[in-house]
Design a protein around this motif. Structure first.
Motif, PDB file in Angstrom:
ATOM      1  N   UNK A 239       2.475 -20.111   2.035  1.00 62.55           N
ATOM      2  CA  UNK A 239       3.382 -19.642   0.772  1.00 62.55           C
ATOM      3  C   UNK A 239       2.973 -18.244   0.724  1.00 62.55           C
ATOM      4  N   UNK A 240       3.338 -18.165  -0.915  1.00 64.76           N
ATOM      5  CA  UNK A 240       3.027 -16.789  -1.647  1.00 64.76           C
ATOM      6  C   UNK A 240       1.461 -16.375  -1.383  1.00 64.76           C
ATOM      7  N   UNK A 241       0.752 -17.131  -1.353  1.00 65.37           N
ATOM      8  CA  UNK A 241      -0.760 -16.762  -1.057  1.00 65.37           C
ATOM      9  C   UNK A 241      -1.109 -16.114   0.408  1.00 65.37           C
ATOM     10  N   UNK A 242      -0.332 -16.700   1.428  1.00 66.69           N
ATOM     11  CA  UNK A 242      -0.189 -16.186   2.863  1.00 66.69           C
ATOM     12  C   UNK A 242       0.626 -14.876   2.824  1.00 66.69           C
ATOM     13  N   UNK A 243       1.385 -14.783   2.102  1.00 67.53           N
ATOM     14  CA  UNK A 243       2.222 -13.439   2.252  1.00 67.53           C
ATOM     15  C   UNK A 243       1.537 -12.194   1.521  1.00 67.53           C
ATOM     16  N   UNK A 244       0.819 -12.609   0.433  1.00 71.40           N
ATOM     17  CA  UNK A 244       0.231 -11.423  -0.314  1.00 71.40           C
ATOM     18  C   UNK A 244      -1.127 -11.210   0.676  1.00 71.40           C
ATOM     19  N   UNK A 245      -1.576 -12.120   1.245  1.00 71.62           N
ATOM     20  CA  UNK A 245      -3.010 -11.696   2.161  1.00 71.62           C
ATOM     21  C   UNK A 245      -2.264 -10.800   3.214  1.00 71.62           C
ATOM     22  N   UNK A 246      -1.059 -11.077   3.843  1.00 71.88           N
ATOM     23  CA  UNK A 246      -0.496 -10.385   5.090  1.00 71.88           C
ATOM     24  C   UNK A 246      -0.266  -9.102   4.351  1.00 71.88           C
ATOM     25  N   UNK A 247       0.296  -9.016   3.401  1.00 69.17           N
ATOM     26  CA  UNK A 247       0.672  -7.614   2.615  1.00 69.17           C
ATOM     27  C   UNK A 247      -0.840  -6.650   2.592  1.00 69.17           C
ATOM     28  N   UNK A 248      -1.784  -7.520   2.031  1.00 71.04           N
ATOM     29  CA  UNK A 248      -3.058  -6.580   2.003  1.00 71.04           C
ATOM     30  C   UNK A 248      -3.308  -6.134   3.366  1.00 71.04           C
ATOM     31  N   UNK A 249      -3.477  -7.114   4.650  1.00 71.57           N
ATOM     32  CA  UNK A 249      -3.654  -6.695   5.858  1.00 71.57           C
ATOM     33  C   UNK A 249      -2.620  -5.500   6.380  1.00 71.57           C
ATOM     34  N   UNK A 250      -1.473  -5.580   6.089  1.00 69.66           N
ATOM     35  CA  UNK A 250      -0.329  -4.363   6.420  1.00 69.66           C
ATOM     36  C   UNK A 250      -0.930  -3.111   5.595  1.00 69.66           C
ATOM     37  N   UNK A 251      -1.192  -3.445   4.304  1.00 71.44           N
ATOM     38  CA  UNK A 251      -1.653  -2.025   3.546  1.00 71.44           C
ATOM     39  C   UNK A 251      -2.698  -1.385   4.171  1.00 71.44           C
ATOM     40  N   UNK A 252      -3.532  -1.978   4.584  1.00 71.77           N
ATOM     41  CA  UNK A 252      -4.841  -1.622   5.158  1.00 71.77           C
ATOM     42  C   UNK A 252      -4.950  -0.975   6.474  1.00 71.77           C
ATOM     43  N   UNK A 253      -3.920  -1.455   7.294  1.00 70.98           N
ATOM     44  CA  UNK A 253      -3.849  -0.963   8.849  1.00 70.98           C
ATOM     45  C   UNK A 253      -2.666  -0.036   8.884  1.00 70.98           C
ATOM     46  N   UNK A 254      -1.740   0.092   8.039  1.00 69.74           N
ATOM     47  CA  UNK A 254      -0.686   0.948   8.284  1.00 69.74           C
ATOM     48  C   UNK A 254      -1.130   2.416   8.509  1.00 69.74           C
ATOM     49  N   UNK A 255      -0.170   3.268   9.065  1.00 70.00           N
ATOM     50  CA  UNK A 255      -0.720   4.683   9.292  1.00 70.00           C
ATOM     51  C   UNK A 255      -0.057   5.534   8.061  1.00 70.00           C
ATOM     52  N   UNK A 256       0.796   4.902   7.434  1.00 69.62           N
ATOM     53  CA  UNK A 256       1.468   5.754   6.087  1.00 69.62           C
ATOM     54  C   UNK A 256       2.014   4.756   5.346  1.00 69.62           C
TER      55      UNK A 256
END
Length: 404
Positions: A239-256
């Motif tokens: 649910x939302x907990x997974x989505x928030x964690x996925x968003x953290x992964x994206x923010x840390x790994x994205x180039x911009x």
């Protein structure tokens, strides 16, 4: 290609004959190469440069040198140095005669040919230089072709290894199919990603997503997000907990900061009758079944894509499936193609009508997905420019015990 070498271009002097430059390295005791040119009627003109040793030759070696002629006492050691110094230049070795044992060894370790000092003349030098240059061109072309093939095979193995293998052991009566078409030419992996797993409690978790943009960076980020989703799902997040964690992964790994990803999550209960849907900026899945008109799963307020809002929230949408059903998750590459050469896009409504017609014809599983992707391409008038990922989950009735 990094590290690739190319031969210098052949030159002509105005309307004159083709000119090839030969650099002779050695003392030239016989004065066979004192003339500034060798020229045979009907052949190229061979311009002669001279250097007494490898140090002097290094100052003369430019892109304008087509061939090197070695006439040094330790010719084999010198040949290895020349090959390192000028890897894209043809090399001839001057020998004392055709039976000189060094000739064959020189060709084995990198020379294109050998020339006997007793046969030096306009015809022999012209022919030897011309043939050596063409052999070098062929050798380099073959080497570059081999390197390209090996690189393509390596990339293919890598990308195939990064595509997911669904983990659905124990999900009786559930059939899985998927199709993936990257928008990048000659690629196997794009920015779209998907996965499906079954956890210990019997829940089937399905996911599909899309990283904005194209190219290897988007593909790499998509793989990272898919792997993160699988690990988090098996760790018990949802649910939302997974989505928030996925968003953290994206923010840390994205180039911009401009990069975001859409995501669709579906969690199907062990009995196959109930499911929960979460949408993060992603198009809603399609559901179909016997006696049921194919339709999009309802979601009044889909949440934002990952990476857009730090305090985002996502609505949990309960879904009743019941009985036999087919659930299709897809990325927007499937619905953004054009229709019959017009500016109109297929859209979700067009995709629903297309799917309904194919299902009514009896197509299921991989056959259904193949037909759907093929028809979307044909409507578009050719290859789709965006990545396309489609996942199909079908629940079929379990065969009961035979009746006596």
């Amino acid at each position: 290609m990094p590290g690739a070498v190319t031969l210098p271009r052949q030159r002509t002097n105005g309307a004159g004959p083709l000119t090839l430059t030969l650099l002779v390295i050695g003392d030239d005791p016989t004065s066979a190469f004192t003339a500034p040119y060798f020229e045979e009627k009907g052949g190229p003109r061979i311009k002669v440069l001279r250097a007494a040793n490898l140090t002097a030759a290094g100052r003369l070696l430019t892109d304008g040198v087509h061939c090197i002629l070695l006439d040094l006492p330790d010719v084999l050691a010198s040949l290895r140095q020349v090959n390192r110094l000028a890897p894209g230049t043809a090399v001839l070795v001057l020998t004392d005669g055709p039976d000189d044992g060094r000739a064959a060894e020189a060709v084995r370790i990198g020379a294109q040919d050998h020339l006997s000092r007793h046969d030096v003349g306009a015809a022999t030098v012209t022919r030897a230089v011309r043939y050596a240059v063409e052999r070098k061109r062929a050798d380099l072309a073959q080497r570059q072709l081999t390197e390209s093939r090996l690189l393509a095979q390596e990339n293919s193995r890598l990308e195939r290894g990064l595509l997911p293998t669904p983990l659905l052991e124990g999900a009786a009566g559930l059939r899985f199919a998927a199709r993936y078409r990257p928008g990048r030419s000659r690629a196997l992996l794009g920015g779209d990603f998907y996965d499906t797993v079954r956890t210990a409690d019997g829940t089937v978790h399905a996911m599909i997503g899309d990283v904005c943009g194209h190219g290897p960076d988007a593909a790499a980020l998509g793989v990272e997000l898919r792997i993160a989703w699988r690990a988090l799902t098996f760790a018990g997040l949802g649910g939302e907990q997974l989505l928030h964690t996925m968003q953290e992964v994206l923010v840390h790994e994205r180039a911009s900061e401009e990069i975001f990803a859409t995501l669709c999550l579906v969690d199907i209960a062990a009995d196959g009758d109930l499911a929960c849907l979460y949408l993060a900026g992603h198009p809603a899945p399609l559901v179909a079944g016997p006696g049921r008109v194919p339709a999009l799963l309802p979601c009044d307020e889909p949440g934002p894509a990952l990476g857009l809002l730090p305090d985002a929230s996502w609505e949990r949408v309960p879904v009743r499936l019941d009985g036999e059903w087919a659930l299709m998750l897809y990325t927007d590459g499937l619905i953004e193609g054009r229709v019959d050469g017009s500016r109109q896009r297929l859209g979700q409504d067009g995709m629903v009508r297309l799917a309904a017609r194919l299902l009514a014809s009896g197509l299921r599983g991989e056959g259904f997905l193949d037909a759907a992707v093929t028809e979307v391409r044909e409507l578009n008038g050719g290859e789709l420019t965006d990545d396309v990922a489609v996942v199909l989950l079908e629940r079929q009735p379990l065969e009961g015990p035979a009746k006596g």
